[in-house]
Design an enzyme around this catalytic site. Structure first.
Site, PDB file in Angstrom:
ATOM      1  N   ASP A 479      -5.780  43.710   6.123  1.00 56.59           N
ATOM      2  CA  ASP A 479      -5.908  45.158   6.146  1.00 56.59           C
ATOM      3  C   ASP A 479      -6.849  45.541   7.293  1.00 56.59           C
ATOM      4  O   ASP A 479      -7.480  44.680   7.916  1.00 56.59           O
ATOM      5  CB  ASP A 479      -6.475  45.628   4.804  1.00 56.59           C
ATOM      6  CG  ASP A 479      -6.263  47.113   4.544  1.00 56.59           C
ATOM      7  OD1 ASP A 479      -5.644  47.793   5.387  1.00 56.59           O
ATOM      8  OD2 ASP A 479      -6.727  47.591   3.488  1.00 56.59           O
ATOM      9  N   GLU A 482      -6.276  47.531  12.709  1.00 54.28           N
ATOM     10  CA  GLU A 482      -5.839  48.343  13.853  1.00 54.28           C
ATOM     11  C   GLU A 482      -6.638  48.071  15.140  1.00 54.28           C
ATOM     12  O   GLU A 482      -6.017  48.184  16.212  1.00 54.28           O
ATOM     13  CB  GLU A 482      -5.929  49.833  13.498  1.00 54.28           C
ATOM     14  CG  GLU A 482      -4.980  50.291  12.428  1.00 54.28           C
ATOM     15  CD  GLU A 482      -5.382  49.835  11.035  1.00 54.28           C
ATOM     16  OE1 GLU A 482      -4.478  49.612  10.199  1.00 54.28           O
ATOM     17  OE2 GLU A 482      -6.583  49.666  10.781  1.00 54.28           O
ATOM     18  N   ASP A 560      -1.902  54.020   3.720  1.00 46.68           N
ATOM     19  CA  ASP A 560      -2.516  54.789   2.635  1.00 46.68           C
ATOM     20  C   ASP A 560      -1.772  56.099   2.379  1.00 46.68           C
ATOM     21  O   ASP A 560      -2.220  57.183   2.754  1.00 46.68           O
ATOM     22  CB  ASP A 560      -3.982  55.066   2.972  1.00 46.68           C
ATOM     23  CG  ASP A 560      -4.790  53.784   3.087  1.00 46.68           C
ATOM     24  OD1 ASP A 560      -4.305  52.736   2.614  1.00 46.68           O
ATOM     25  OD2 ASP A 560      -5.891  53.824   3.654  1.00 46.68           O
TER      26      ASP A 560
END
Length: 840
Positions: A479, A482, A560
């Site tokens: 997770d 980015e 999300d």
């Protein structure tokens, strides 16, 4: 010591509050980016091919390209591949502009195709590539492609090609060239302006798709042109909290790949560039024009010539690879929450599925399972016996997933940080010092995924002897890759941070998550060799960030999302767009990550998600518990039915993944992919095909009592529940909360397993059921692929792949003879270090 701990907690909470509060204005728009302001809509200088420099050989055409205004020269190369035209433009290689590593397949240069014909004239050159004709016009530069005599695509027909060559800083240079500021964050931009832009036009085409990831319509809406004024589509991987639906804003992943479709012709355009990028779409009576701008890098553009949709996805796979063959458990149902509190909570959830006869295969542990957000560790109070927990789950055929994010807590007593810091494996700031960013653990460092020593070192951390408390039945979730940085510009890393070899983060930002994902997958693959023997164990690693080539390493999800009907509906165009652009193993959090879905929404979401390629229920720690049995008996029954429907279809899913692994086809397909001449399907996004054999029209409106369904002409259709034949065309169905309109397509055979079981391990030896949907001739065909479901033994031919045929009242099955795979099976999932030769 206690005071320091309290201060750290306070800072982490402040960082969290900043995230929870951010809005659209916390992120850049085109008007906030100097390079986008400079080049959006700008006609470029005149670039001309120098005719005497043009050399055409077997598979390449090279020439010098000159900017007539600035007298700067560039290298132009056109390369022929099977169904693909590569256009590469760069300035003098000694200036070392960044070229994206680790995405294209390593043997691509050995798979070039000779021109089928070529000639040079005074003003242009002609090149033939199969059924495509390529015209290279010298001045101004222009490249036109025609298929079967009809215009197909045109590069620089609007003369918007700009290539900002590297230069020395001069007095009087415009603002934004060498430094710019956003929300108090200063980007030093030491190399100055280095952006690239171009236009690419598709004549007589009204529909373009792709450019994920964003929560918007499948057929991309225009962003500029007559009567249209909108933000361009942005490709810049970001941690976007509670993203909006129907927005062109880019989210967690970026694939700069666009498909253009019209009756008789599908094409693709892929720009291999990992910098921040904007794309405008303009539509008019004569076709669709696209305008592309990237902040740095080189122009490495691939035009995929089709002409059929399946050929375009295959051509893309021939460049960046096909989907990794998943383990069988990975395509079943996963249960996740931020967070299951402790071992007792985890065991209770596991038991709840058996008590309510709901199958599931994997339970997930989010960040709270760690000791102080230090990955590869366990909270000693709440997870004191992680091996025993995993072994207990495995005794019932279930797997465990733990989260491992790229931010590493800056703590010399933490062995991961200490070892990486001593080896110099972290990203540096612009001054060459170890970058200090904030994320869940507080002060954090970030692995430099471009460093050649990171891959072997990181891979070793997953060995059972290093990852204490792990077992061979534990898999991984990446997770925040980015990467997410709570105190960074736009919640990410500064662009002027430095990677190995002095490469700026701006050059590889969109690549970072892929490299981290790939290295983690490689670690599990190496662990598998140690734990399972010579045939190993296929890795399972879920990633949030992605880029072109991610498909070779594992699945992704759409981040999300929120518990709203809008987010459920938009999940379908999002997943279809991601699948069309080469990444078919994807899903959306069932029920929405944020918020509390009412029972109707949750039931409908499970009914939709039954057909997602990746199926996981997940929720934020502030939401109410939402295990499938907590919403009343009626809701439990319907959710059980939806999840069981998924398990019954697993043989079909696994066969589709095999086809995707060998040929790059998406699983979740827009109707036009299977019916490319049916114009009425080109903008349709509330129905989809699952492979070639099934059509799904889920109910996605609250309180719905009817559902309009469109069944394309030219095929027979059968209701998947009743078996009754349905008429092609549009019809309105009466629906209830139990209704999920699904149809089998005539002419196809679908393999199923009907016995309800607790998980895939329990159903391994169950018999197959074949659904035979006849076409107008009374015939049908299908495939069934079976292997051991977990190892790489299939690479050496240990599998059964059968061709199923029903004809003249007889069912037969024979060995399936597959067309040659896009890439050799043994090399399809190999990962090579992204390190570049930066020596000179």
């Amino acid at each position: 010591m206690e005071g320091r701990w309290l201060a750290t907690c306070l800072l982490v909470l402040l960082g969290l509050q900043a995230i929870l509060a951010f809005k659209e204005h916390d992120f850049k728009k085109c008007s906030d980016s100097a390079f986008c302001q400079r080049l959006r809509g700008k006609t470029g200088d005149v670039y001309s091919v120098l005719p005497d420099s043009l050399v055409i050989t077997g598979s390449t055409a090279t020439a010098k390209l000159r900017n007539q205004q600035e007298q700067a020269e560039f290298d132009l190369q056109l390369t022929a591949h099977d169904g693909v035209l590569r256009v590469h433009i760069n300035e003098d290689p000694s200036k070392k502009r960044f070229e994206v590593p680790g995405v294209l397949l390593a043997d691509l240069d050995q798979r070039q195709t000779s021109w089928s014909g070529h000639s040079k004239g005074e003003t242009s050159a002609q090149l033939s590539l199969g059924s495509a004709e390529v015209t290279l016009t010298y001045s101004p530069l222009r490249i036109d492609v025609s298929m079967a005599g009809q215009p197909a695509a045109s590069f620089n027909s609007r003369q918007m090609f700009n290539f900002e060559h590297l230069r020395e800083k001069q007095e009087g240079d415009p603002d934004g060239w060498w430094q710019e500021t956003f929300k108090g964050h200063v980007d030093s931009k030491p190399k100055g302006p280095e952006a690239i832009s171009f236009d690419l036009t598709f004549p007589d085409t009204q529909h373009v798709y792709g450019l994920p990831e964003r929560a918007t319509s499948l057929s991309l809406n225009p962003t500029a042109g007559e009567g249209v004024e909108s933000e361009p589509y942005r490709l810049y991987n970001l941690d976007v909290f509670e993203y909006e639906d129907e927005s062109p804003f880019g989210l967690y992943g970026a694939i700069p790949f666009l498909l253009a479709h019209k009756p008789g012709l599908t094409q693709g355009a892929f720009w291999l560039n990992a910098a921040e990028m904007y794309v405008d779409v303009l539509k008019g009576p004569s076709g669709t024009e696209t305008r592309w701008i990237a902040e740095s890098g080189v122009l490495d553009l691939f035009l995929l010539l089709g002409p059929a949709p399946s050929q375009v996805t295959r051509q893309y796979a021939s460049l960046t690879g096909t989907t990794a063959m998943p383990q069988y458990f990975a395509i079943a149902y996963h249960q996740c929450r931020w967070n299951y509190r402790d071992e007792a909570d985890t065991r209770a959830v596991d038991a709840g599925f058996d008590q309510h006869d709901i199958p599931y295969d994997v339970i997930w542990l989010d960040i709270e399972h760690t000791d102080g957000k230090k990955y590869f560790t366990w909270d000693p109070a709440h997870f004191p016996n992680p091996k025993a927990l995993q072994d207990d789950l495995a005794s019932r055929g279930r797997k465990t997933v733990t989260i491992i994010d790229p931010h590493i807590k800056r703590d010399n007593s933490y062995y991961i940080y200490d070892k990486a810091q001593k080896k110099g494996l972290f990203v540096n700031d612009k001054d060459g010092k170890e970058y200090d960013g904030w994320c869940w653990p507080g002060s954090s460092s970030y692995l430099d995924m471009l460093h050649p020593e990171v891959l072997p070192w990181w891979s070793q951390q997953f060995q059972l002897s290093n990852y204490q408390g792990s077992t061979k039945n534990l898999y991984v979730w990446n997770d925040m890759n980015e990467p997410s940085v709570f105190n960074g510009p736009e919640i990410t890393m500064p662009k002027d941070n430095l990677h190995y070899g002095g490469v700026e983060h701006r050059d590889l930002h969109n690549l970072y998550g892929l490299l981290y994902h790939a290295a983690t997958a490689n670690g599990l693959k190496e662990r598998g060799k140690t734990s399972f023997g010579s045939d190993g164990d296929r890795p399972f690693v879920l990633s949030r960030a992605f880029f072109a080539g991610t498909q070779r390493h594992g699945p992704i999800w759409t981040g999300d999302n929120t518990a709203t009907w809008e987010h459920m509906r938009v999940s379908l165009p999002m997943l279809m767009a991601i699948g069309l652009t080469g990444l078919p193993f994807s899903g959306a959090d069932v029920g929405g990550f944020f918020g509390n879905p009412e029972p109707e929404l949750l039931v409908r979401w499970y009914q939709v998600a039954t057909y997602y390629p990746f199926l996981r229920g997940h929720a934020h720690l502030d939401t109410k518990r939402r295990e499938p049995w907590l919403f009343g008996e009626e809701a439990t029954t319907r959710i059980r039915t939806a999840i069981r429907a998924r398990y019954a279809l697993l043989p079909y899913y696994y066969t589709l993944f095999r086809q995707s692994f060998t040929h790059g086809a998406p699983l979740l397909r827009p109707l036009w992919f299977e019916f490319p001449d049916a114009v009425e399907t080109f903008a349709m996004q509330d129905e989809f095909m699952l492979g070639p054999a099934m059509l799904v029209a889920p109910v996605m409106e609250p309180g719905a009592q009817t559902r309009e369904v469109y069944l394309p002409a030219g095929s027979r259709w059968y209701d998947a529940i009743t078996g009754e034949e349905a008429k092609a065309g549009r019809s309105t169905l009466d629906v209830t909360m139990d209704s999920v309109p699904v149809y089998y397509r005539g002419g196809h055979i679908v393999a199923r397993k009907e016995r309800p079981r607790r998980n895939t391990a329990a159903m391994a030896n169950d018999p197959f059921t074949l659904v035979i949907a006849l076409d107008d001739t009374g015939s049908a065909e299908g495939q069934l692929y079976v292997d051991d479901g977990h190892s790489f033994a299939f690479e050496r031919g240990v599998f059964a792949h059968r061709q199923l045929t029903f004809k003249d009242g007889t069912l037969s099955n024979t060995a399936f003879t597959s067309p040659a795979p896009v890439v050799p099976v043994s090399s399809s999932q190999k990962y090579s270090s992204p390190a570049m030769d930066l020596s000179g």
